[in-house]
Design a protein around this motif. Structure first.
Motif, PDB file in Angstrom:
ATOM      1  N   ALA A 307      59.203  92.383  -6.576  1.00  0.00           N
ATOM      2  CA  ALA A 307      57.737  92.327  -6.577  1.00  0.00           C
ATOM      3  C   ALA A 307      57.181  91.148  -7.366  1.00  0.00           C
ATOM      4  O   ALA A 307      55.981  90.858  -7.303  1.00  0.00           O
ATOM      5  CB  ALA A 307      57.183  93.632  -7.147  1.00  0.00           C
ATOM      6  N   VAL A 308      58.033  90.441  -8.096  1.00  0.00           N
ATOM      7  CA  VAL A 308      57.569  89.306  -8.900  1.00  0.00           C
ATOM      8  C   VAL A 308      57.272  88.124  -7.981  1.00  0.00           C
ATOM      9  O   VAL A 308      58.111  87.753  -7.158  1.00  0.00           O
ATOM     10  CB  VAL A 308      58.625  88.919  -9.953  1.00  0.00           C
ATOM     11  CG1 VAL A 308      58.170  87.696 -10.746  1.00  0.00           C
ATOM     12  CG2 VAL A 308      58.896  90.092 -10.888  1.00  0.00           C
ATOM     13  N   PRO A 309      56.085  87.508  -8.091  1.00  0.00           N
ATOM     14  CA  PRO A 309      55.746  86.403  -7.183  1.00  0.00           C
ATOM     15  C   PRO A 309      56.476  85.110  -7.532  1.00  0.00           C
ATOM     16  O   PRO A 309      56.928  84.913  -8.660  1.00  0.00           O
ATOM     17  CB  PRO A 309      54.233  86.236  -7.395  1.00  0.00           C
ATOM     18  CG  PRO A 309      53.992  86.717  -8.796  1.00  0.00           C
ATOM     19  CD  PRO A 309      54.976  87.845  -9.005  1.00  0.00           C
ATOM     20  N   SER A 310      56.604  84.226  -6.552  1.00  0.00           N
ATOM     21  CA  SER A 310      57.170  82.897  -6.755  1.00  0.00           C
ATOM     22  C   SER A 310      56.031  81.941  -7.104  1.00  0.00           C
ATOM     23  O   SER A 310      55.153  81.691  -6.274  1.00  0.00           O
ATOM     24  CB  SER A 310      57.894  82.413  -5.499  1.00  0.00           C
ATOM     25  OG  SER A 310      59.028  83.201  -5.237  1.00  0.00           O
ATOM     26  N   LEU A 311      56.059  81.400  -8.330  1.00  0.00           N
ATOM     27  CA  LEU A 311      54.973  80.558  -8.817  1.00  0.00           C
ATOM     28  C   LEU A 311      55.534  79.318  -9.495  1.00  0.00           C
ATOM     29  O   LEU A 311      56.647  79.345 -10.034  1.00  0.00           O
ATOM     30  CB  LEU A 311      54.115  81.343  -9.824  1.00  0.00           C
ATOM     31  CG  LEU A 311      53.394  82.580  -9.301  1.00  0.00           C
ATOM     32  CD1 LEU A 311      52.803  83.374 -10.458  1.00  0.00           C
ATOM     33  CD2 LEU A 311      52.299  82.178  -8.309  1.00  0.00           C
ATOM     34  N   ALA A 317      50.995  82.916 -14.918  1.00  0.00           N
ATOM     35  CA  ALA A 317      51.591  84.172 -14.479  1.00  0.00           C
ATOM     36  C   ALA A 317      53.054  84.030 -14.060  1.00  0.00           C
ATOM     37  O   ALA A 317      53.683  85.013 -13.656  1.00  0.00           O
ATOM     38  CB  ALA A 317      50.782  84.760 -13.319  1.00  0.00           C
ATOM     39  N   ALA A 318      53.622  82.827 -14.154  1.00  0.00           N
ATOM     40  CA  ALA A 318      55.011  82.616 -13.729  1.00  0.00           C
ATOM     41  C   ALA A 318      55.969  83.421 -14.604  1.00  0.00           C
ATOM     42  O   ALA A 318      55.789  83.541 -15.817  1.00  0.00           O
ATOM     43  CB  ALA A 318      55.355  81.137 -13.780  1.00  0.00           C
ATOM     44  N   VAL A 319      57.009  83.972 -13.977  1.00  0.00           N
ATOM     45  CA  VAL A 319      58.027  84.775 -14.659  1.00  0.00           C
ATOM     46  C   VAL A 319      59.410  84.150 -14.484  1.00  0.00           C
ATOM     47  O   VAL A 319      60.191  84.083 -15.429  1.00  0.00           O
ATOM     48  CB  VAL A 319      58.029  86.218 -14.128  1.00  0.00           C
ATOM     49  CG1 VAL A 319      59.205  87.016 -14.707  1.00  0.00           C
ATOM     50  CG2 VAL A 319      56.709  86.907 -14.447  1.00  0.00           C
ATOM     51  N   GLY A 353      62.787  80.570  -3.750  1.00  0.00           N
ATOM     52  CA  GLY A 353      61.388  80.646  -3.335  1.00  0.00           C
ATOM     53  C   GLY A 353      60.833  79.236  -3.336  1.00  0.00           C
ATOM     54  O   GLY A 353      60.345  78.757  -4.358  1.00  0.00           O
ATOM     55  N   GLU A 354      60.944  78.533  -2.211  1.00  0.00           N
ATOM     56  CA  GLU A 354      60.534  77.128  -2.165  1.00  0.00           C
ATOM     57  C   GLU A 354      59.028  77.006  -2.384  1.00  0.00           C
ATOM     58  O   GLU A 354      58.237  77.781  -1.835  1.00  0.00           O
ATOM     59  CB  GLU A 354      60.939  76.509  -0.830  1.00  0.00           C
ATOM     60  CG  GLU A 354      62.458  76.416  -0.643  1.00  0.00           C
ATOM     61  CD  GLU A 354      62.853  75.570   0.554  1.00  0.00           C
ATOM     62  OE1 GLU A 354      62.137  74.565   0.819  1.00  0.00           O
ATOM     63  OE2 GLU A 354      63.856  75.895   1.203  1.00  0.00           O
ATOM     64  N   VAL A 361      61.619  78.192  -6.861  1.00  0.00           N
ATOM     65  CA  VAL A 361      61.788  79.264  -7.833  1.00  0.00           C
ATOM     66  C   VAL A 361      63.168  79.880  -7.628  1.00  0.00           C
ATOM     67  O   VAL A 361      63.610  80.089  -6.495  1.00  0.00           O
ATOM     68  CB  VAL A 361      60.704  80.345  -7.646  1.00  0.00           C
ATOM     69  CG1 VAL A 361      60.923  81.512  -8.610  1.00  0.00           C
ATOM     70  CG2 VAL A 361      59.318  79.744  -7.846  1.00  0.00           C
ATOM     71  N   LEU A 362      63.849  80.149  -8.721  1.00  0.00           N
ATOM     72  CA  LEU A 362      65.108  80.889  -8.667  1.00  0.00           C
ATOM     73  C   LEU A 362      64.778  82.358  -8.904  1.00  0.00           C
ATOM     74  O   LEU A 362      64.554  82.797 -10.033  1.00  0.00           O
ATOM     75  CB  LEU A 362      66.082  80.349  -9.724  1.00  0.00           C
ATOM     76  CG  LEU A 362      66.696  79.001  -9.364  1.00  0.00           C
ATOM     77  CD1 LEU A 362      67.237  78.308 -10.598  1.00  0.00           C
ATOM     78  CD2 LEU A 362      67.799  79.179  -8.324  1.00  0.00           C
TER      79      LEU A 362
END
Length: 461
Positions: A307-311, A317-319, A353-354, A361-362
């Protein structure tokens, strides 16, 4: 500072006579391939001369050293240094290293806090029977005196996270002169920290930043009395037999859940242990061992992490961490190769997550293992990747060995005793504590001062 008319930061070497800009420079790019800095690389002769100057420098008094470190903490966190405000600096670290901006900002606060307590941390490591000075009144009847093992301490810095730079300033507190070789991936934090230390009063011949190519890198360790080196398993093997070098390799941190606890009550802590701080650190969880069926926990972990978004990394908000697309694809290929034969719950077809700008994003990966002895449980990746394995009392401590941190969620005190007594487990957290928890004054992989200092007996008339 930035070069005139550009936003490219010039990162000079910081030698014993001040900043030094070389002709041989390395271009530092961000995760999308955009040039962000030029890093001056020094030759071996410059390294030799700098270490010689550091070795000949006088050591400030202990109270003076602590005062300068405290002032540096404030400057590091709040001042404009090398032309960079704190916001500009943290943005650069995030964009170049791919570490989420919120993590970088929190780490800056943590580094400053640890600097302010450096005197406390090193004193916690001092044997209770030892004194600081040979002329302490207690030495008249004979006493152990705590003294440095050398004069110059060299650091081959890590690049996966700015956090490790909170550790080596303890050597300054103990009276060492320090030379740091920064990582090409993240040179901004050591440059800023050393600039802060110099601005706070440390001489140019007390703390230096010497970027080098790989060929020259060993000159730092050869010239110094003692060294600290970060790297992978190859680095640990290379220096394992050298008593003058302290290698810091993979953490392979783990979580153990025994049958007498309900994993549902601890899901938040497990997810946070895997993905907190970007999931890139040696203290992030690599493997979870479950007494019983691991499948329900795998499903819950996969649901939460998916559920974590690719940012992009600079998004507040990036994780998850971000790398160039080429680097991310190589890491993904390595994961898929190592995961062969496991049951994928998340990331089985890839973790990228391109972002459309040449970076990716990895994202997290969750894989279930058939056995607590599966070799994948020791595979540490520089992004949130967790291997979940069944565990039984018959398996015992063996699959839990070689852990920087082991969080044991259990009510079994006899098991906890075994884990604490196991030499290859550096830290044991009992109960609901994330594996990345750390506190100033407590050892991480032992105290750094254990390596830097020794006791000798002094008796005097």
């Amino acid at each position: 500072m930035a070069a005139p008319g550009t936003d490219v930061v010039q990162l000079d070497a910081l030698g014993a006579r001040g900043p030094y800009q070389t002709r041989n420079r390395l271009t530092v790019t961000d995760v999308a391939g955009r040039e962000r800095a030029e890093l001056s690389l020094v030759p071996s002769l410059f390294v030799d001369r700098t270490i010689k100057a550091l070795r000949g420098a006088d050591t400030p008094a202990p109270d003076e050293r602590i005062g300068m470190i405290n002032r540096a903490a404030e400057l590091f966190a709040t001042a404009t240094l090398n032309g960079l405000t704190p916001d500009a600096y943290t943005h650069l670290v995030s964009r170049v290293g791919g570490t989420p901006l919120s993590v970088v900002r929190a780490t800056v606060t943590a580094i400053a806090a640890r600097l302010r307590r450096a005197h406390h941390s090193v004193d916690q490591a001092r044997p209770t029977g030892a004194v600081h000075r040979w002329n302490d009144p207690l030495t008249r009847t004979g006493r152990a005196v705590w003294v440095p093992r050398g004069d110059v301490f060299a650091v081959h810095a890590a690049g996966n996270h700015p956090g490790p730079h909170s550790l080596w300033p303890e050597a300054l507190a103990l009276g060492y002169r320090v030379v740091v070789r920064p990582s090409r991936r993240e040179p901004f934090t050591p440059h800023r920290l050393i600039t802060a230390l110099r601005t706070a009063g440390f001489g140019d011949d007390h703390v230096a930043l010497l970027p080098t190519d790989h060929t020259t890198a060993d000159a730092l360790l050869q010239g110094a009395d003692l060294g600290l080196v970060y790297g992978g398993e190859d680095v640990v093997r290379a220096y394992a037999a050298d008593p003058t070098v302290l290698p810091q390799g993979p953490g392979r941190s783990k979580v153990l859940l025994t049958r007498d606890v309900d994993w549902r009550d601890h899901l938040d802590t497990i997810v946070d242990s895997v993905s907190g701080h970007g999931g890139t650190g040696c203290v992030n969880t690599t493997a979870v061992f479950v007494e019983g069926d691991p499948a329900p926990l795998c499903a819950a972990l996969a649901e939460r992490l998916a559920a974590v978004p690719s940012l992009p990394p600079e998004d507040p908000a990036a994780v998850f961490p971000v790398q160039s697309l080429a680097t991310a694809k190589a890491l993904e290929a390595h994961l898929l190769h190592r995961a062969s034969g496991t049951r994928p719950w998340l990331g089985g077809e890839g973790v990228l997550g391109e972002l459309g700008d040449g970076s990716a994003v990895l994202r997290a990966a969750v894989h279930q293992l058939d056995s607590p002895h599966s070799p994948q449980a020791a595979v540490e990746m520089p992004f949130p990747c967790v291997w979940v394995a069944p565990w039984s009392r018959d398996a015992g401590v063996v699959p839990l060995r070689d852990s920087l941190v082991l969080t044991a969620i259990t009510h079994d005190d006899s098991l906890v005793s075994e884990l604490v007594e196991e030499p290859s487990i550096s830290n044991v957290y009992v109960g609901d504590h994330p594996t990345y928890w750390m506190e100033s004054g407590l050892p991480h992989d032992g105290y750094l001062a254990e390596f830097l200092m020794r006791c000798k007996t002094v008796i005097r008339d």
